[in-house]
Design a protein around this motif. Structure first.
Motif, PDB file in Angstrom:
ATOM      1  N   ASP A 169     -11.122 -10.396  -0.284  1.00  0.00           N
ATOM      2  CA  ASP A 169     -10.388  -9.463   0.572  1.00  0.00           C
ATOM      3  C   ASP A 169     -11.232  -8.184   0.626  1.00  0.00           C
ATOM      4  O   ASP A 169     -11.289  -7.427  -0.337  1.00  0.00           O
ATOM      5  CB  ASP A 169      -9.012  -9.191  -0.036  1.00  0.00           C
ATOM      6  CG  ASP A 169      -8.172  -8.215   0.760  1.00  0.00           C
ATOM      7  OD1 ASP A 169      -8.745  -7.323   1.441  1.00  0.00           O
ATOM      8  OD2 ASP A 169      -6.934  -8.316   0.691  1.00  0.00           O
ATOM      9  N   ASP A 170     -11.884  -7.981   1.768  1.00  0.00           N
ATOM     10  CA  ASP A 170     -12.848  -6.884   1.889  1.00  0.00           C
ATOM     11  C   ASP A 170     -12.228  -5.511   1.651  1.00  0.00           C
ATOM     12  O   ASP A 170     -12.790  -4.691   0.938  1.00  0.00           O
ATOM     13  CB  ASP A 170     -13.518  -6.940   3.266  1.00  0.00           C
ATOM     14  CG  ASP A 170     -14.678  -5.969   3.370  1.00  0.00           C
ATOM     15  OD1 ASP A 170     -15.569  -6.022   2.489  1.00  0.00           O
ATOM     16  OD2 ASP A 170     -14.683  -5.152   4.303  1.00  0.00           O
ATOM     17  N   LEU A 171     -11.062  -5.275   2.221  1.00  0.00           N
ATOM     18  CA  LEU A 171     -10.422  -3.968   2.066  1.00  0.00           C
ATOM     19  C   LEU A 171      -9.967  -3.730   0.625  1.00  0.00           C
ATOM     20  O   LEU A 171     -10.220  -2.666   0.058  1.00  0.00           O
ATOM     21  CB  LEU A 171      -9.243  -3.843   3.045  1.00  0.00           C
ATOM     22  CG  LEU A 171      -8.672  -2.451   3.234  1.00  0.00           C
ATOM     23  CD1 LEU A 171      -9.743  -1.479   3.745  1.00  0.00           C
ATOM     24  CD2 LEU A 171      -7.502  -2.497   4.201  1.00  0.00           C
ATOM     25  N   LEU A 172      -9.341  -4.708   0.042  1.00  0.00           N
ATOM     26  CA  LEU A 172      -8.886  -4.588  -1.346  1.00  0.00           C
ATOM     27  C   LEU A 172     -10.068  -4.427  -2.296  1.00  0.00           C
ATOM     28  O   LEU A 172     -10.049  -3.561  -3.186  1.00  0.00           O
ATOM     29  CB  LEU A 172      -8.062  -5.818  -1.745  1.00  0.00           C
ATOM     30  CG  LEU A 172      -7.537  -5.851  -3.181  1.00  0.00           C
ATOM     31  CD1 LEU A 172      -6.587  -4.686  -3.444  1.00  0.00           C
ATOM     32  CD2 LEU A 172      -6.854  -7.195  -3.452  1.00  0.00           C
ATOM     33  N   SER A 173     -11.101  -5.225  -2.113  1.00  0.00           N
ATOM     34  CA  SER A 173     -12.264  -5.127  -3.013  1.00  0.00           C
ATOM     35  C   SER A 173     -12.970  -3.789  -2.844  1.00  0.00           C
ATOM     36  O   SER A 173     -13.428  -3.203  -3.826  1.00  0.00           O
ATOM     37  CB  SER A 173     -13.217  -6.298  -2.828  1.00  0.00           C
ATOM     38  OG  SER A 173     -13.814  -6.290  -1.573  1.00  0.00           O
ATOM     39  N   ALA A 174     -13.029  -3.268  -1.617  1.00  0.00           N
ATOM     40  CA  ALA A 174     -13.635  -1.942  -1.399  1.00  0.00           C
ATOM     41  C   ALA A 174     -12.816  -0.871  -2.107  1.00  0.00           C
ATOM     42  O   ALA A 174     -13.377   0.040  -2.733  1.00  0.00           O
ATOM     43  CB  ALA A 174     -13.728  -1.645   0.096  1.00  0.00           C
ATOM     44  N   HIS A 175     -11.503  -0.974  -2.032  1.00  0.00           N
ATOM     45  CA  HIS A 175     -10.624  -0.007  -2.680  1.00  0.00           C
ATOM     46  C   HIS A 175     -10.834  -0.012  -4.195  1.00  0.00           C
ATOM     47  O   HIS A 175     -11.015   1.039  -4.822  1.00  0.00           O
ATOM     48  CB  HIS A 175      -9.172  -0.343  -2.327  1.00  0.00           C
ATOM     49  CG  HIS A 175      -8.197   0.728  -2.659  1.00  0.00           C
ATOM     50  ND1 HIS A 175      -6.959   0.795  -2.082  1.00  0.00           N
ATOM     51  CD2 HIS A 175      -8.246   1.779  -3.501  1.00  0.00           C
ATOM     52  CE1 HIS A 175      -6.300   1.833  -2.556  1.00  0.00           C
ATOM     53  NE2 HIS A 175      -7.065   2.444  -3.418  1.00  0.00           N
ATOM     54  N   ILE A 176     -10.853  -1.200  -4.775  1.00  0.00           N
ATOM     55  CA  ILE A 176     -11.028  -1.305  -6.225  1.00  0.00           C
ATOM     56  C   ILE A 176     -12.440  -0.892  -6.636  1.00  0.00           C
ATOM     57  O   ILE A 176     -12.623  -0.220  -7.656  1.00  0.00           O
ATOM     58  CB  ILE A 176     -10.654  -2.725  -6.712  1.00  0.00           C
ATOM     59  CG1 ILE A 176      -9.146  -2.935  -6.493  1.00  0.00           C
ATOM     60  CG2 ILE A 176     -11.039  -2.923  -8.178  1.00  0.00           C
ATOM     61  CD1 ILE A 176      -8.661  -4.342  -6.748  1.00  0.00           C
ATOM     62  N   TYR A 177     -13.416  -1.242  -5.827  1.00  0.00           N
ATOM     63  CA  TYR A 177     -14.793  -0.810  -6.108  1.00  0.00           C
ATOM     64  C   TYR A 177     -14.866   0.723  -6.147  1.00  0.00           C
ATOM     65  O   TYR A 177     -15.489   1.298  -7.047  1.00  0.00           O
ATOM     66  CB  TYR A 177     -15.753  -1.372  -5.053  1.00  0.00           C
ATOM     67  CG  TYR A 177     -17.139  -0.781  -5.121  1.00  0.00           C
ATOM     68  CD1 TYR A 177     -18.047  -1.213  -6.078  1.00  0.00           C
ATOM     69  CD2 TYR A 177     -17.531   0.236  -4.253  1.00  0.00           C
ATOM     70  CE1 TYR A 177     -19.317  -0.658  -6.160  1.00  0.00           C
ATOM     71  CE2 TYR A 177     -18.797   0.795  -4.333  1.00  0.00           C
ATOM     72  CZ  TYR A 177     -19.680   0.352  -5.289  1.00  0.00           C
ATOM     73  OH  TYR A 177     -20.927   0.916  -5.374  1.00  0.00           O
ATOM     74  N   LEU A 178     -14.229   1.377  -5.187  1.00  0.00           N
ATOM     75  CA  LEU A 178     -14.243   2.847  -5.155  1.00  0.00           C
ATOM     76  C   LEU A 178     -13.528   3.436  -6.373  1.00  0.00           C
ATOM     77  O   LEU A 178     -13.995   4.428  -6.950  1.00  0.00           O
ATOM     78  CB  LEU A 178     -13.624   3.360  -3.858  1.00  0.00           C
ATOM     79  CG  LEU A 178     -14.453   3.089  -2.607  1.00  0.00           C
ATOM     80  CD1 LEU A 178     -13.651   3.384  -1.342  1.00  0.00           C
ATOM     81  CD2 LEU A 178     -15.744   3.903  -2.623  1.00  0.00           C
ATOM     82  N   LEU A 179     -12.428   2.827  -6.782  1.00  0.00           N
ATOM     83  CA  LEU A 179     -11.750   3.272  -8.000  1.00  0.00           C
ATOM     84  C   LEU A 179     -12.658   3.100  -9.215  1.00  0.00           C
ATOM     85  O   LEU A 179     -12.748   3.978 -10.081  1.00  0.00           O
ATOM     86  CB  LEU A 179     -10.453   2.483  -8.212  1.00  0.00           C
ATOM     87  CG  LEU A 179      -9.278   2.839  -7.321  1.00  0.00           C
ATOM     88  CD1 LEU A 179      -8.197   1.771  -7.412  1.00  0.00           C
ATOM     89  CD2 LEU A 179      -8.723   4.203  -7.689  1.00  0.00           C
ATOM     90  N   PHE A 180     -13.325   1.973  -9.278  1.00  0.00           N
ATOM     91  CA  PHE A 180     -14.210   1.641 -10.399  1.00  0.00           C
ATOM     92  C   PHE A 180     -15.355   2.652 -10.495  1.00  0.00           C
ATOM     93  O   PHE A 180     -15.577   3.260 -11.544  1.00  0.00           O
ATOM     94  CB  PHE A 180     -14.742   0.218 -10.193  1.00  0.00           C
ATOM     95  CG  PHE A 180     -15.434  -0.380 -11.375  1.00  0.00           C
ATOM     96  CD1 PHE A 180     -14.714  -0.936 -12.418  1.00  0.00           C
ATOM     97  CD2 PHE A 180     -16.819  -0.443 -11.430  1.00  0.00           C
ATOM     98  CE1 PHE A 180     -15.343  -1.536 -13.498  1.00  0.00           C
ATOM     99  CE2 PHE A 180     -17.473  -1.033 -12.501  1.00  0.00           C
ATOM    100  CZ  PHE A 180     -16.730  -1.578 -13.543  1.00  0.00           C
TER     101      PHE A 180
END
Length: 180
Positions: free
Chosen positions: A136-147
């Motif tokens: 899920d591109d949007l979800l993974s981008a969100h979590i990547y940014l949090l990380f």
């Protein structure tokens, strides 16, 4: 004693990580690695070339450590929770030194294109791994940014508080994505 190239690399692994790029001089690396200047230049054409090798080794080390840390996770959610725990572990181990890639990126001018490309490439690999796990591109981008941002803010505040909060946010994001 190890070979000159290995000593140069192992010395630069410590110095670039602890001091950064600009504060680490070739002469210091040569002295601490106990090699001659000729030997240094026989193995590395420049400090930039050595820095790129440092990044490649640091990335391999970091990914290997992360994979070991998360290897017993039974679910994707557990793997991501353990990934944030890994950041806490690394902060303890490395005294909140943060991300070597971003630390050095902030030091070097934009015209060092090769170094910037290596940093971007390694960060892209992490983003791709997140997306591969989540699909899920949007979800993974969100979590990547949090990380990524939790690495930076933990270094800034010398605290794991925002890593822990990012972990909770990630947990909520993952739960809500599976409930739909």
């Amino acid at each position: 004693m190890s070979k000159p190239r290995e000593r140069i690399l192992s010395t630069s692994m410590v110095l670039f990580h602890q001091q950064g790029y600009n504060s680490t001089g070739i002469n210091q690396i040569i002295d601490e690695a106990k090699v001659s200047k000729a030997s240094f230049y026989q193995h590395f054409k420049s400090k930039d070339e050595l820095c790129i090798e440092f990044f490649n080794k640091r990335f391999d080390y970091w990914v290997s450590e992360l994979e070991n840390f998360t290897s017993d996770a039974k679910t994707v959610e557990e793997k991501f929770m353990k990934s944030f725990d890994f950041l806490v572990y690394m902060n303890k181990k490395e005294d909140f030194r943060g991300c070597s890639f971003l630390n050095i990126m902030s030091e070097i001018p934009g015209d060092k294109i090769e170094i910037h490309n290596v940093i971007r490439n390694h960060k892209s690999k992490l983003r791709e791994a997140f997306n591969e796990d989540l699909k899920d591109d949007l979800l993974s981008a969100h979590i990547y940014l949090l990380f990524e941002s939790s690495i930076l803010t933990s270094q800034l505040y010398k605290s794991n508080e925002l890593i822990e909060k990012s972990k909770l946010i990630t947990q909520q994001l993952l739960k809500s994505s599976t409930s739909h």
